[in-house]
Design an enzyme around this catalytic site. Structure first.
Site, mmCIF file in Angstrom:
data_model
loop_
_atom_site.group_PDB
_atom_site.id
_atom_site.type_symbol
_atom_site.label_atom_id
_atom_site.label_comp_id
_atom_site.label_asym_id
_atom_site.label_seq_id
_atom_site.Cartn_x
_atom_site.Cartn_y
_atom_site.Cartn_z
ATOM 1 N N GLU A 15 0.830 -1.195 0.000
ATOM 2 C CA GLU A 15 0.000 0.000 0.000
ATOM 3 C C GLU A 15 0.875 1.259 0.000
ATOM 4 O OE1 GLU A 15 -3.600 -1.985 2.644
ATOM 5 O OE2 GLU A 15 -1.819 -1.164 3.617
ATOM 6 N N ASP A 192 -11.158 -7.826 -1.441
ATOM 7 C CA ASP A 192 -11.711 -9.182 -1.433
ATOM 8 C C ASP A 192 -13.071 -9.166 -0.748
ATOM 9 O OD1 ASP A 192 -10.916 -10.504 1.611
ATOM 10 O OD2 ASP A 192 -9.881 -8.701 0.961
#
Length: 233
Positions: A15, A192
């Site tokens: 990230e 997800d």
């Protein structure tokens, strides 16, 4: 509100790499805290004490609840709560599940940050964001679980059925910002959907195939905040 300096906190190197590419301006500080609530709280406190930001954004990825929330969508926190905290009723029978005793039951996102983020798209009409997904305002639930099974996700949604996303850091950063009086917002890309992903394959596929545009809306939010700050150079 004037945002001379904005802090962005992420949990992982992946990230950090995505977001550091997007910001070269010294008025935006991007730092990694590490995974989990303790790391998140320490990272937020260190950022506040070291850089004195006018606002902090928790960015990165999160699991979605699967009810109209899809991979690459964005969930913007209206509120944040712990899904794995229970202080019991022995001392104070008013404390709610998910509430740290003495703290709010839920941490509200800063209203100015929330309003600015929702102005970027129109979630009521499912307008696509720059990431290619839709922006969803809602509750983010935080805990020290990597939610990789349907059963784990269902247990969280039983307690917090309105939760749009689940992560491991945002509520801890929110609590730290609450303590220090720093405006806060969580801005998470859905990686997800645990209710339909039985082996975390979606999560791993997200990182194998993620494009830079997945975090572009975070950049757009920061630019909008800076543009509305008249005291910025």
């Amino acid at each position: 509100m004037s945002y001379k300096k904005i802090g962005i906190i992420v949990a992982m190197d992946k990230e950090l790499e995505q977001l550091q590419r997007l910001f070269s301006d010294g008025s935006v500080v991007v730092e990694k805290c590490g995974i989990g609530k303790v790391n998140a709280a320490l990272g937020a406190a260190q950022m506040i004490n070291r850089h004195h930001p006018d606002a902090i954004i928790s960015s990165g990825c999160a699991g979605g609840n699967g009810e109209g929330v899809h991979i690459h969508d964005i969930v913007v926190s209206t509120q944040l709560v712990y899904h794995d905290v229970y202080c019991g009723t022995a001392i104070d029978n008013t404390t709610q599940y998910g509430q740290v005793q003495g703290m709010p039951a839920r941490f509200d996102a800063d209203p100015d940050l929330l309003r600015t983020s929702l102005e970027l798209t129109n979630p009521t009409t499912s307008t696509p964001s720059e990431s290619g997904g839709t922006v969803h305002p809602g509750l983010i639930a935080t805990g020290d679980w990597f939610v990789d099974t349907k059963e784990k996700m269902r247990s969280i949604l039983e307690r917090f059925p309105e939760a749009k996303a689940v992560d491991m850091e945002s509520a801890a950063i929110a609590q730290t910002c609450y303590h220090y009086g720093v405006p806060f917002l969580s801005f998470r890309v859905i990686s997800d959907l645990p209710l339909v992903d039985t082996d975390a394959s979606q999560y791993h596929d997200f990182w194998r195939t993620v494009a830079d545009r997945s975090f572009q809306l975070t950049r757009t939010l920061i630019e909008r905040l800076k543009a509305t700050s008249p005291s910025l150079p």
